[in-house]
Design an enzyme around this catalytic site. Structure first.
Site, PDB file in Angstrom:
ATOM      1  CE  LYS A  81      -4.320   1.842  -4.596  1.00  0.00           C
ATOM      2  NZ  LYS A  81      -4.952   0.767  -3.987  1.00  0.00           N
TER       3      LYS A  81
ATOM      4  CB  CYS B 262     -13.517  23.388  13.229  1.00  0.00           C
ATOM      5  SG  CYS B 262     -15.111  22.604  13.468  1.00  0.00           S
ATOM      6  CG  LEU B 263     -11.286  22.105  19.186  1.00  0.00           C
ATOM      7  CD1 LEU B 263     -12.577  21.931  19.980  1.00  0.00           C
ATOM      8  CD2 LEU B 263     -10.380  20.903  19.423  1.00  0.00           C
TER       9      LEU B 263
ATOM     10  CB  SER C  58      -0.928  -0.010   1.219  1.00  0.00           C
ATOM     11  OG  SER C  58      -0.154  -0.085   2.381  1.00  0.00           O
TER      12      SER C  58
ATOM     13  CD  GLN D 208     -16.169  24.421  18.636  1.00  0.00           C
ATOM     14  OE1 GLN D 208     -15.672  23.593  19.400  1.00  0.00           O
ATOM     15  NE2 GLN D 208     -17.167  24.125  17.805  1.00  0.00           N
TER      16      GLN D 208
ATOM     17  CE  LYS E  69      13.521  -9.864 -15.597  1.00  0.00           C
ATOM     18  NZ  LYS E  69      14.636  -9.709 -14.651  1.00  0.00           N
TER      19      LYS E  69
ATOM     20  NE  ARG F  59     -21.146  14.488  17.251  1.00  0.00           N
ATOM     21  CZ  ARG F  59     -21.776  13.733  16.361  1.00  0.00           C
ATOM     22  NH1 ARG F  59     -22.997  14.025  15.987  1.00  0.00           N
ATOM     23  NH2 ARG F  59     -21.180  12.678  15.839  1.00  0.00           N
TER      24      ARG F  59
ATOM     25  CG  HIS G 221     -13.279  22.009   8.475  1.00  0.00           C
ATOM     26  ND1 HIS G 221     -12.217  21.482   9.160  1.00  0.00           N
ATOM     27  CD2 HIS G 221     -14.375  21.779   9.238  1.00  0.00           C
ATOM     28  CE1 HIS G 221     -12.643  20.950  10.291  1.00  0.00           C
ATOM     29  NE2 HIS G 221     -13.951  21.106  10.368  1.00  0.00           N
TER      30      HIS G 221
ATOM     31  CB  ILE H 279      -0.509  11.153  -6.136  1.00  0.00           C
ATOM     32  CG1 ILE H 279      -0.639  11.565  -4.663  1.00  0.00           C
ATOM     33  CG2 ILE H 279       0.276  12.198  -6.916  1.00  0.00           C
ATOM     34  CD1 ILE H 279      -1.364  12.877  -4.447  1.00  0.00           C
TER      35      ILE H 279
ATOM     36  CD  GLU I  32      -9.588  22.571   6.888  1.00  0.00           C
ATOM     37  OE1 GLU I  32      -9.946  23.768   6.980  1.00  0.00           O
ATOM     38  OE2 GLU I  32      -9.851  21.716   7.754  1.00  0.00           O
TER      39      GLU I  32
END
Ligand code: GLN
Length: 546
Positions: A20, A384-385, A16, A388, A227, A465, A510, A22, A512
């Site tokens: 893949k 986000c957080l 892995s 906050q 080959k 939330r 977010h 990218i 980003e």
């Protein structure tokens, strides 16, 4: 069955983490740059219905789409490369496949029949693969199969690909197999055997790869390609090397040099022209030739793992290129920040980003960090957080509400300046139940964000939330923390700013997730610019003068 949409399946062998996602995104970019409408889909062979409930340590960042799907981080790469939004249909897991087959079974849709992996699970996979094609929005759908061939979990997917290739007919569905050609330093040689074995494993499942993409640390010599072609039943020009690159943004050009797009289009019986990637190349050029440098502190609790904040790191790359600045990220673990060491850890930084997150671990460090940058005029972006935490810090240290907190961290706090959203109060399930996806936000005129976005209404993606508690809005605004972005329907506070500070912005959403190579996110662009200004003002030096 004849198909007007063409399908490209990307499988992986040997190991892995070969990239893949990218490769799929780079190929898609090259096809898009020849006028084709392309999308990329990821099939993930795990049983979670989506990655939303997965810890970042397990799975890296959870990426969120416009339509509120919680997805694999590869979808972020697809959007960043293609500048086209993805959706729920672009990421499917084994859990989701089984969930929908089992729901159909309960509704009696298979009445009288035994429900089996073949054909019921494989049919559902085939249906999900073709959903995007059938939308009429795409000429080419690239489907990346997660995992590695030979895994037990991957079998139904590989079988579905085998059937689909047959159903679609010649030139309508091809398979690109990504493998590793390792270099054995003791022998001083590149080795093809693992690739041969993995191609063989694929063949045992009835799939002949059309193209091999070989990840390698060294150039593959011609004899070695010959080959591989011979042993793996592919043409020599269909053996493509994917050499380690210094940045993922080089990969489209590396694939172009190798002719991956040409081979693929030929096999799909589609016309190929020279792709126009001028805009892309300009970005790469700027990314690689910065005129100065800024250091930004990324404060979070998953900083050991790069993938946890993938979209944030990429958004900084886009924003850096836009400003012709190298953005050096200094990862700072929030758990290890306290009042005694905060100066040491932050004083040299040109900007500080406090990251999104969940739960109590590391939050006091985040609050100490916000206090320091607020008091020392260091540019701050809270996401986000992070936003906050900025509200909590201001409430505690400026308003003097000593126990101000989020009810996520302290359910019984006397001052819940951040509180569970009304709509969340009846929610008991964890999966897929947050406030998700893109929501409108109205920007207050004459605010920093209005200047930055240059528009009255924006749409940004959410995943949370808890929210700013409106009961404290007047008090906070009187004390200098202003709500400059509100949801037009609910009045929820989505953005806070401190106008007296040179650059202090917290956003409940977010940003980003929406930053792409073609459209660097304005908030990140402005933040990097503010960091550069801070550096010039506070130190009076730029890299050019160093
Ligand atoms: N834990 C916070 C919430 O649920 C923030 C979430 C986040 O940072 N994505 O509201």
């Amino acid at each position: 069955m004849t198909s007007t949409t063409k399908y490209i399946f990307v499988t992986g062998g040997v190991t892995s983490s070969l990239g893949k996602g990218i490769i799929a995104a780079s190929l898609a970019k090259l096809l898009q740059a020849q006028g084709y409408r392309v999308t990329i889909q990821k099939l993930d062979p795990y049983i979670n219905v989506d990655p939303g409930t997965l810890n970042p340590y397990e799975h890296g960042e959870c990426y969120v789409t416009e339509d509120g799907a919680e997805t694999d981080l590869d979808l972020g790469h697809y959007e960043r490369f293609l500048n086209v939004p993805t959706s729920q249909a672009n990421n499917v897991t084994t859990g989701r496949i089984y969930q929908s087959v089992i729901q159909k079974e309960r509704r009696g849709e298979f009445l009288g029949k035994t429900v089996q992996v073949v054909p019921h699970i494989t049919d559902e996979i085939k249906h999900r693969v073709q959903l995007l094609g059938k939308s009429g929005n795409y000429d080419i759908v690239i489907t990346e199969i997660g995992g590695t061939v030979g895994d037990i979990e991957s079998l139904p997917y590989i079988e579905a690909v085998r059937q689909l290739r047959w159903d679609l007919g010649a030139n309508n569905g091809i398979v690109i197999h990504l493998t590793l050609v390792p270099f054995l330093s003791a022998a001083g040689e590149l080795k093809t055997k693992p690739t041969q074995h993995s191609v063989k494993t694929l063949m045992e499942s009835g799939i002949q790869a059309d193209v091999l993409v070989c990840r390698t640390e060294h150039n593959l010599p011609k004899e070695l390609r010959r080959k591989l072609a011979l042993f793996c039943n592919v043409t020599e020009e269909a053996v493509i090397q994917s050499i380690d690159a210094s940045t993922i943004y080089d990969v489209p050009n590396l694939m172009l040099e190798q002719g991956l797009d040409k081979v693929v289009l030929e096999k799909l019986a589609l016309k190929s022209i020279t792709p126009d990637i001028t805009g892309w190349n300009k970005f790469v050029e700027r990314h690689k030739n910065p005129k100065s440098e800024v250091t930004i502190g990324l404060i979070g609790k998953y900083v050991e793992l790069q993938d946890s904040y993938k979209s944030i790191l990429e958004a900084f790359i886009h924003a850096g290129a836009e400003n012709e600045v190298k953005v050096k990220i200094e990862s700072i673990h929030s758990e290890y920040i306290n009042n005694d060491n905060v100066k040491l850890k932050l004083e040299h930084l040109d900007g500080v980003l406090v990251a999104p997150g969940f739960g109590e671990r590391g939050i006091e460090g985040k609050i100490d960090a916000v206090k320091y940058v607020r008091e020392h005029n260091i540019p701050f972006l809270g996401i986000c957080l992070g936003m906050q935490m900025a509200v909590i810090e201001y409430s505690r240290n400026v308003l003097g509400l000593k126990n101000a907190n989020s009810t996520e961290m302290d359910a019984n706090t006397a001052n819940p300046v951040i509180d569970l959203m009304e709509a969340q109060k009846s929610v008991t399930d964890k999966g897929g139940t947050m406030r998700l996806g893109a929501w409108a936000c109205e920007l207050k005129k004459k605010s920093a964000v209005h200047d930055i976005y240059k528009t009255d209404t924006i749409k940004e993606r959410h995943r949370h939330r808890y929210e700013f508690n409106g009961n404290y809005k007047a008090q906070l605004e009187n004390a200098g923390m202003i709500a400059t972005g509100l949801n037009p329907d609910t009045g929820l506070v989505e953005i806070i700013e401190i106008p007296a500070h040179p650059w202090f912005v917290g956003v409940q959403y977010h940003p980003e997730y929406k930053s792409t190579v073609a459209n660097p996110h304005p908030l990140f662009v402005a933040f990097v610019k503010a960091a550069l200004d801070h550096k010039k003002n506070s130190k009076g030096v730029s890299m050019a003068q160093n």
